[in-house]
Structures are given as structure tokens and as C-alpha cells.
Write a protein that holds these residues in place. Structure first.
Motif, PDB file in Angstrom:
ATOM      1  N   VAL A   1      -7.339   0.343 -11.178  1.00 44.79           N
ATOM      2  CA  VAL A   1      -6.371   1.249 -10.556  1.00 44.79           C
ATOM      3  C   VAL A   1      -4.970   0.954 -11.082  1.00 44.79           C
TER       4      VAL A   1
ATOM      5  N   VAL B   1      -6.992  -9.826  -6.711  1.00 45.15           N
ATOM      6  CA  VAL B   1      -7.127  -8.405  -7.056  1.00 45.15           C
ATOM      7  C   VAL B   1      -8.424  -8.233  -7.843  1.00 45.15           C
TER       8      VAL B   1
ATOM      9  N   TRP C   1      -0.350  -2.304 -14.963  1.00 45.13           N
ATOM     10  CA  TRP C   1      -0.945  -3.585 -15.303  1.00 45.13           C
ATOM     11  C   TRP C   1      -0.230  -4.298 -16.443  1.00 45.13           C
TER      12      TRP C   1
ATOM     13  N   GLY D   1     -15.578  -5.444  -6.977  1.00 40.05           N
ATOM     14  CA  GLY D   1     -15.177  -4.118  -6.522  1.00 40.05           C
ATOM     15  C   GLY D   1     -15.753  -3.004  -7.368  1.00 40.05           C
TER      16      GLY D   1
ATOM     17  N   ILE E   1      -6.582  -0.833  -1.668  1.00 38.85           N
ATOM     18  CA  ILE E   1      -6.419  -0.171  -2.962  1.00 38.85           C
ATOM     19  C   ILE E   1      -7.488   0.903  -3.146  1.00 38.85           C
ATOM     20  N   LYS E   2      -8.703   0.636  -2.650  1.00 41.02           N
ATOM     21  CA  LYS E   2      -9.752   1.656  -2.731  1.00 41.02           C
ATOM     22  C   LYS E   2      -9.409   2.851  -1.840  1.00 41.02           C
TER      23      LYS E   2
ATOM     24  N   ASN F   1      -8.016  -5.315  -1.541  1.00 39.65           N
ATOM     25  CA  ASN F   1      -8.869  -4.469  -2.368  1.00 39.65           C
ATOM     26  C   ASN F   1      -9.420  -3.274  -1.600  1.00 39.65           C
TER      27      ASN F   1
ATOM     28  N   SER G   1      -9.871  -2.979  -8.651  1.00 39.93           N
ATOM     29  CA  SER G   1      -8.469  -2.741  -8.306  1.00 39.93           C
ATOM     30  C   SER G   1      -7.559  -2.877  -9.521  1.00 39.93           C
TER      31      SER G   1
ATOM     32  N   MET H   1     -10.682   3.981 -10.141  1.00 39.40           N
ATOM     33  CA  MET H   1     -11.331   2.667 -10.165  1.00 39.40           C
ATOM     34  C   MET H   1     -12.397   2.579 -11.243  1.00 39.40           C
TER      35      MET H   1
ATOM     36  N   GLN I   1     -11.067  -9.678   0.414  1.00 34.76           N
ATOM     37  CA  GLN I   1     -11.201  -8.263   0.084  1.00 34.76           C
ATOM     38  C   GLN I   1     -10.208  -7.357   0.823  1.00 34.76           C
TER      39      GLN I   1
ATOM     40  N   SER J   1       0.820  -1.219   0.000  1.00 34.63           N
ATOM     41  CA  SER J   1       0.000   0.000   0.000  1.00 34.63           C
ATOM     42  C   SER J   1       0.849   1.263   0.000  1.00 34.63           C
TER      43      SER J   1
END
Length: 399
Positions: free
Chosen positions: A57, A50, A64, A389, A304-305, A301, A54, A398, A298, A13
Motif C-alpha cells: 500500500v 508493517v 515507500w 498480510g 491499513i487494510k 495493518n 501494507s 495491497m 497486526q 490512519s
């Protein structure tokens, strides 16, 4: 100021937050007490589910493309009740990504790929400095700034705690946590199997706790297997052959013969929610703010949010010429994320209590409930979007 933001925690994170803030034009220094990992991508068994939101993101931050080739799409989920050695109950839940018009609900990403990609992207950014082997010993606020002692003294507008469930940033800021011990331990490993998993994740609810079988690339799956602490301790002392003998009746034979394909780990389970996500020029992100039961996969995730929401809040404040560490700015982040994470924490707690028992009345009720949901397309699609998500007030990264 030495930088705009000081981030404590160099795991997942912390670097991800630095990258999201850099995209918003903010400079950060990331401090990690651990030494810099050696180069190399040896497999240690750690992997993450993931969610699709996410993945958005990671794609928005340009990460990615470096991960996709090594990731395994999760195209379906099966959830069932049962006991070890008896197989699954006939009534179960089956979710397919195609029901919401998506190619997948999430992706399984191994730690050996995700962590180096984050570090390399941070090194490539002229707005991020990473310092390993740097332990924070003190933090204090002054008018308009926060000062952090970590060998030398650093100043910034804002301090972010991305330092996990035992967050020192939270402790030094006087932020207390609500903690609930589950009396459960998760046993984590990876198995190789004869038959293909077809991208389907399985959640098998047994009386001691759930068993998750999560697809990895090739004929491999990540196992998150819950037992009582004393039982788990005994299993951890076993050699590989005996470990597999205990796992096989729980795992079943639907994927053929299984063999261990990595190291084994054990983690005690609890629920940890920070009473506040912010303090004077301090904000918490990820596990430093919330640690939940892994029953729904989760945890990462939610973090990440947090990152995406914080980037929205701080980026907007910077664009308006506001002080990014001001109390009213940080309050926006807390309002956005506090309820969502608490709701998920209590929801996973309730599901764990409902399913981690052998009460015949509860068994009948939950099996009938899963069977009923399977015949309700609208409700089923809602569950799928939640797992992916894609529900709630989504931050820009997102969407």
C-alpha cells in the motif's frame, strides 16, 4: 460541498486515508485536535511492524521510497513458550520469509519517519487540506451531506472517523463498542544490544503475557513487554538500571548485553470492536473501528487494510457516479472489513488466553502444538502468509 470527505484524526490512519482517496480522485479535509508537530525527528521509541501487504500500500501511494532506507526488514519470526529466567521451551515455531518466496514478511518502521512522510505527502497533494489544532464539537447529517462543526462549519458527502480507540466520531454517531479489559499492561521501550538480530522477530510467551522483541535498524530492538497492571506500574517507577535488571531475565542473553535506547511507555490493553463500522454518512477506519491485543502486531495493518478497502469502495462508487456517502456504498465497506477485523480480534484474544497462564497442561499442549506446526510446511506457509498480510480478499492497493 466544501470537500468530498471530512476525515477526523491526523495521526496515521487519517493522512493515509486522505492519500488513498486522493489517488482515487477524491478531495478531503483532515482535522486533528492536536497542534501541528514541530519539525524534527527525535526518537521517542515508537515503531510499527508493517506487514508486506501494507508495504504494498505504501509503495502504491508513492510513500515507500522515502521510508525504505530507514526501515528494518523482518525476515524471520521465532515464537516460543517459557518463564522469565528459564529460557525458551525446546519446542518452538520458526518462520522464514523465504518459505513463501518473499524477501521479508514485514518491515519495522519508526514513528519518527512514518508520520512526517505521511504529513509531507498530504501537504504536497492538491486534493488534501490538513488542519491542526482543530477540535470537532458537533456533527450532523442532512439530505445528501454531513456537516461538521470545528470552529467553522464544513460540509461533505462523507465523514470518516480515524480518531482512535476513543473515537468522538463514533460516539456522536451513536456507534457503541464491545470492550473487554485484559488486566494486562504493555511496557514499550527500545534497547540497544551487542549482537546483530539478523532481522528476526521474537515472541516469547510468559505467564503474565507475551514479550515481543522486534528488530530495528542497527543493533537495536523494539520491546513490547506485557505484565499485570500493578507489576507494570511498579516497573514504570523504576530508574533505567532497575528497569533493565527486571527486563534482562525475560529478554535473555542471546543478543548480548542490552541498554535502553529511548523513552519508556506503558499502555493498558483491551479489546475494542465497534458494533457497526458505518452509520448515516459516517464510516470508521483503523483503531476507531477496532482495537486488538498487540500479541500478533497486526493493529496498524488491520487499519491499513481498512484504508485500502475503503479507497476501492469509494473510488469505484465515484467512477460509477454514485453518492459516496450513500448507505448502500458504505455497506460494501462494512461487509468487506467487519468480519475480517472481528476474526482477528477474537483470534488474538484466544491466543492471549491460551498462552498467558502457567497451567502445566496448557503449557504441554501448546508446546506440542508449536512443535507439530513446525513440521507441517503447508500450515507453516499459511501462517507466514497471514503474518505478511497476504491472505483474504485483498484490496487493489495491497496486491
Amino acid at each position: 460541498m466544501d470537500t468530498d470527505v471530512i476525515i477526523v484524526g491526523g495521526g496515521l490512519s487519517g493522512p493515509l486515508t486522505a492519500l488513498a482517496l486522493a489517488e482515487s480522485g477524491l478531495r478531503s479535509v483532515v482535522l486533528d485536535a492536536a497542534p501541528e508537530p514541530e519539525a524534527g525527528r527525535d526518537f521517542d521509541g515508537r515503531s510499527y511492524a508493517v506487514a508486506l501487504g501494507s508495504v504494498h500500500v505504501l509503495r502504491a501511494l508513492g510513500l515507500w521510497d522515502a521510508l525504505e532506507a530507514e526501515a528494518q526488514p523482518i525476515t524471520g519470526i521465532r515464537a516460543s513458550d517459557g518463564r522469565a529466567g528459564e529460557g525458551a521451551a525446546p519446542l518452538h515455531l520458526a518462520f522464514e520469509a523465504a518459505e513463501i518466496g518473499a524477501p521479508f514478511m514485514g518491515q519495522m518502521v519508526e514513528d519518527r519517519y512514518l508520520r512526517p512522510v505521511l504529513r509531507d505527502a498530504c501537504r504536497a497533494s492538491d486534493r488534501i487540506e490538513m488542519r491542526f489544532g482543530t477540535r470537532v464539537t458537533a456533527q450532523e447529517t442532512a439530505p445528501g451531506q454531513v456537516r461538521v462543526t470545528a470552529g467553522d462549519t464544513l460540509t461533505a458527502r462523507l465523514l470518516l472517523g480515524c480518531d482512535g480507540r476513543g473515537s468522538g466520531v463514533a460516539e456522536r454517531a451513536g456507534i457503541r463498542r464491545m470492550v473487554k479489559e485484559y488486566g494486562q499492561t504493555s511496557l514499550v521501550c527500545v534497547v540497544a544490544h551487542e549482537r546483530p538480530h539478523d532481522g528476526v522477530a521474537h515472541q516469547f510467551f510468559m505467564p503474565p503475557g507475551p514479550l515481543a522483541i522486534l528488530p530495528l535498524r542497527g543493533n537495536r530492538s523494539s520491546i513490547v513487554w506485557t505484565e499485570a497492571p500493578d507489576v507494570a506500574a511498579g516497573i514504570m517507577e523504576m530508574d533505567e538500571a532497575n528497569w533493565l535488571d527486571v527486563l534482562r531475565p525475560r529478554f535473555g542473553s542471546f543478543l548480548g548485553n542490552i541498554a535502553l535506547a529511548g523513552t519508556r511507555h506503558a499502555y493498558p490493553l483491551d479489546l475494542r470492536l465497534a458494533e457497526r463500522f458505518v452509520a448515516d454518512r459516517v464510516a470508521l477506519v483503523g483503531d476507531a473501528a477496532h482495537g486488538i491485543h498487540p500479541i500478533a502486531g497486526q493493529g496498524l495493518n488491520l487499519g491499513i487494510k481498512d484504508v485500502a478497502a475503503l479507497a476501492d469502495v469509494l473510488g469505484g462508487a465515484r467512477a460509477r457516479g454514485e453518492d459516496i456517502g450513500a448507505a448502500d456504498v458504505l455497506a460494501r465497506y462494512e461487509r468487506w472489513r467487519r468480519f475480517d477485523t472481528a476474526a482477528m480480534g477474537f483470534a488474538t484474544d484466544a491466543v492471549n488466553r491460551l498462552f498467558s497462564n502457567d497451567n502445566p497442561i496448557l503449557r504441554l499442549g501448546r508446546d506440542l502444538g508449536m512443535g507439530a506446526i513446525s513440521r507441517m510446511p503447508a500450515i507453516r506457509r499459511r501462517f507466514i502468509r497471514e503474518a505478511a498480510g497476504l491472505t483474504g480478499d485483498l484490496p487493489r492497493l495491497m496486491r
